[in-house]
Enzyme design. Structure first.
Site, PDB file in Angstrom:
ATOM      1  N   LYS A 119      -0.277   8.937   6.696  1.00  0.00           N
ATOM      2  CA  LYS A 119       0.401   7.928   7.152  1.00  0.00           C
ATOM      3  C   LYS A 119       1.820   8.927   7.091  1.00  0.00           C
ATOM      4  O   LYS A 119       3.021   8.514   8.237  1.00  0.00           O
ATOM      5  CB  LYS A 119       1.146   6.676   5.643  1.00  0.00           C
ATOM      6  CG  LYS A 119      -0.203   6.200   5.577  1.00  0.00           C
ATOM      7  CD  LYS A 119      -0.108   5.099   4.085  1.00  0.00           C
ATOM      8  CE  LYS A 119      -1.056   4.438   4.044  1.00  0.00           C
ATOM      9  NZ  LYS A 119      -1.208   3.278   3.001  1.00  0.00           N
ATOM     10  N   ASP A 162       3.785  -3.249   4.814  1.00  0.00           N
ATOM     11  CA  ASP A 162       2.544  -3.762   4.510  1.00  0.00           C
ATOM     12  C   ASP A 162       2.393  -4.843   4.903  1.00  0.00           C
ATOM     13  O   ASP A 162       1.041  -5.374   4.785  1.00  0.00           O
ATOM     14  CB  ASP A 162       2.654  -2.878   2.902  1.00  0.00           C
ATOM     15  CG  ASP A 162       1.989  -2.558   1.814  1.00  0.00           C
ATOM     16  OD1 ASP A 162       1.154  -1.552   3.073  1.00  0.00           O
ATOM     17  OD2 ASP A 162       1.570  -1.645   1.482  1.00  0.00           O
ATOM     18  N   GLN A 219       2.279   2.486  -2.363  1.00  0.00           N
ATOM     19  CA  GLN A 219       1.457   2.385  -2.310  1.00  0.00           C
ATOM     20  C   GLN A 219       0.873   2.189  -3.578  1.00  0.00           C
ATOM     21  O   GLN A 219       1.188   2.221  -4.874  1.00  0.00           O
ATOM     22  CB  GLN A 219       0.986   4.443  -2.053  1.00  0.00           C
ATOM     23  CG  GLN A 219      -0.560   4.886  -2.295  1.00  0.00           C
ATOM     24  CD  GLN A 219      -1.139   4.327  -0.366  1.00  0.00           C
ATOM     25  OE1 GLN A 219      -0.281   4.114   0.553  1.00  0.00           O
ATOM     26  NE2 GLN A 219      -2.584   4.347  -0.596  1.00  0.00           N
TER      27      GLN A 219
HETATM   28  N1  GUN Z   1      -3.701   0.839  -0.914  1.00  0.00           N
HETATM   29  C1  GUN Z   1      -4.996   0.864  -0.352  1.00  0.00           C
HETATM   30  N2  GUN Z   1      -4.105   0.507   1.142  1.00  0.00           N
HETATM   31  C2  GUN Z   1      -3.508   0.435   0.944  1.00  0.00           C
HETATM   32  C3  GUN Z   1      -2.173  -0.679   1.582  1.00  0.00           C
HETATM   33  O1  GUN Z   1      -3.310  -0.799   2.900  1.00  0.00           O
HETATM   34  N3  GUN Z   1      -0.716  -0.701   1.624  1.00  0.00           N
HETATM   35  C4  GUN Z   1      -0.806   0.252   0.107  1.00  0.00           C
HETATM   36  N4  GUN Z   1       0.871   0.343  -0.378  1.00  0.00           N
HETATM   37  N5  GUN Z   1      -1.313   0.451  -0.445  1.00  0.00           N
HETATM   38  C5  GUN Z   1      -3.034   0.395  -0.365  1.00  0.00           C
END
Ligand code: GUN
Length: 281
Positions: A50, A117, A94
């Protein structure tokens, strides 16, 4: 028939190019902060990807890495600091978080206008009531793929397998907003096979390797496989038996290279949207 393969890598690359071009024309750099707590290796890979993708489109991006023993109060203090920081447009915490931290409390603490998110209850509520807001990245990416694949959405029977707050529920809301007739099927659904066979659009988001056999897929369906599951032999597979489904479907996403690349591209899109919205653009 043999299904057309929906190339998520190509669609994501095009979206990222378009975002980079828009960022290059801005007088500022959208700011993204990805918060990682602890040392879960899979989360480490996701967070690095990311951060790298954000840098590549010209964002001011950084990772905030906190120790596994971080308390909920300490994490909330970090979130409060990022909420108040004018250079930060997007905050992503995350998941999963260590056991001592309640994810729902942290998610609700992120400023809704920085919630890239789309997990904050206010953004979930906006999506459910048809208002503008930040939309979860994976379901948003699926909508891009359906459009890129030329799927005809109004009136289509869409079945979403899985009811998670991250994918299944927002996915159903987006399909409904696109005028599909939507069914959410899940582990307690009486006859999953029959529900799936009715689907003109089938979105599988359950996280169980190849649980959808080819004969659950209708002839000419469009199949979107959100699952990314690692088998004991190291292979990555989706929630759908790809070979079996590809013999029947009109179009299908591969794993990897389908939905996965779209999630990050949509995170970038959300961050740019948040940056412009915060500046009244
Ligand atoms: N963990 C797995 N997928 C995601 C996501 O889309 N966002 C976040 N913050 N954590 C994750």
């Amino acid at each position: 028939m043999t299904a057309r393969i929906i190339d998520g890598k190509a669609v994501a690359a095009e979206l990222r190019r378009a975002i980079a071009a828009r960022v290059a024309a801005l007088p500022f750099k959208p700011g993204l902060r990805v918060v990682r707590v602890g040392d879960d290796p899979a989360s480490g890979v996701y967070v690095r990807n990311k951060d790298k993708a954000a840098q590549e489109v010209g964002f001011d991006s950084a990772t905030v890495h906190l120790a596994a023993e971080t308390t909920e109060a300490d994490l909330l203090a970090v979130v409060a600091r990022l909420n108040a920081d004018p250079a930060v447009d997007g905050i992503l915490v995350q998941l999963p978080l260590p056991r001592q931290i309640r994810a729902d409390v942290v998610i609700s603490a992120v400023a809704p206008e920085k919630d890239v998110d789309g997990f904050h209850p206010l953004n979930a509520g906006r999506l459910a009531s048809g208002q503008k807001g930040l939309v979860p990245c994976t379901p948003k990416g699926v909508m891009h793929l359906l459009r890129a694949a030329g799927a005809s959405l109004p009136g289509a029977r869409a079945v979403v397998l899985g009811r998670s707050t991250i994918v299944g529920r927002p996915m159903a809301q987006l399909l409904l907003a696109a005028d599909c007739t939507v069914t959410i099927a899940h582990s307690r659904t009486r006859d999953l096979a029959a529900e799936c066979r009715r689907a003109e659009i089938l979105v599988a988001a359950v996280g169980r390797p190849e649980m959808v056999p080819g004969d659950w897929v209708a002839e000419d369906a469009t199949v979107i496989d959100v699952g990314i599951n690692r088998l004991p032999d190291g292979r990555l597979v989706g929630d759908v038996d790809f070979a079996g489904a590809a013999r029947r479907a009109a179009a299908i996403t591969p794993v990897p290279g389908g939905v996965g690349p779209m999630t990050i591209a949509c995170l970038l899109e959300n961050t740019l949207d948040a940056a412009l919205a915060r500046r009244g653009a």
